[in-house]
Write an enzyme that holds these catalytic residues in place. Sequence first.
Site, PDB file in Angstrom:
ATOM      1  N   ARG A 144       3.946 -22.753  60.395  1.00 31.62           N
ATOM      2  CA  ARG A 144       4.132 -22.913  58.957  1.00 31.62           C
ATOM      3  C   ARG A 144       4.964 -24.157  58.677  1.00 31.62           C
ATOM      4  O   ARG A 144       6.066 -24.314  59.200  1.00 31.62           O
ATOM      5  CB  ARG A 144       4.819 -21.687  58.347  1.00 31.62           C
ATOM      6  N   LYS A 149      12.882 -18.504  52.452  1.00 26.77           N
ATOM      7  CA  LYS A 149      11.820 -18.751  51.475  1.00 26.77           C
ATOM      8  C   LYS A 149      12.399 -18.573  50.083  1.00 26.77           C
ATOM      9  O   LYS A 149      12.537 -17.461  49.575  1.00 26.77           O
ATOM     10  CB  LYS A 149      10.640 -17.801  51.707  1.00 26.77           C
ATOM     11  N   SER A 176      -0.916 -12.487  52.715  1.00 23.53           N
ATOM     12  CA  SER A 176       0.387 -11.984  52.295  1.00 23.53           C
ATOM     13  C   SER A 176       0.252 -11.029  51.117  1.00 23.53           C
ATOM     14  O   SER A 176      -0.505 -11.288  50.172  1.00 23.53           O
ATOM     15  CB  SER A 176       1.301 -13.143  51.895  1.00 23.53           C
TER      16      SER A 176
END
Length: 213
Positions: free
Chosen positions: A41, A139, A110
Amino acid sequence: MRRLPDLTLMLVTDAAMMARRGVVETSLAAVAGGVTVVQLRDKTASDESLTALARALRESLAPLGVPLIVNDRVNVAIAAEAEGLHIGQEDGSPAEARARIGTEMILGLSVTGPADVATVDPAVVDYVGLGPVIASATKADAAPPLGLDGTRAIGATLGLPWVAIGGIDVGNAAAIIATGASGLAVVSAIAAADDPRAAAAELRAAIQEGRVA
């Protein structure tokens, strides 16, 4: 027919946290400690640079039997011939992603709350990343945390294997896996650890503890 990998412990990479050793080196150390899947990611890297990293990572992981999943970047996942792609609710529809990656690549999605459950089509999606379970600093735009009860309740409705993510560390891993998750996905608990191999091994032990509790 796609074969789902062992989802027990997924490492989600973070270039800044892994800068000391490098993404490939940190990931390999984590795999030696028990990580079963690596998800690459990076929201800021160019497609070109991320593809180069994805290819290097896949070449290193393949002999170990550990699959590489690319987060968000469909072009990168295809170019690097990754084993999988993981998308969020904001990354386009799962059906569109499936059409682009074909029938063989694993697709993860997700889910951040009850409203997202309707987007999970078992004919399209192979596994779900459910969370955040606990508020996470990695995040900034994360949805509100679900907590253990919320995670358990939503997980029971998915009809697919799912990994819990968000705020997971060795102290809470056993309780979180006990909600019914197939596995745990972690970032800082391994990526920021002084010893990624030892950190992964401790998480695997905690997961085992939670599964037999």
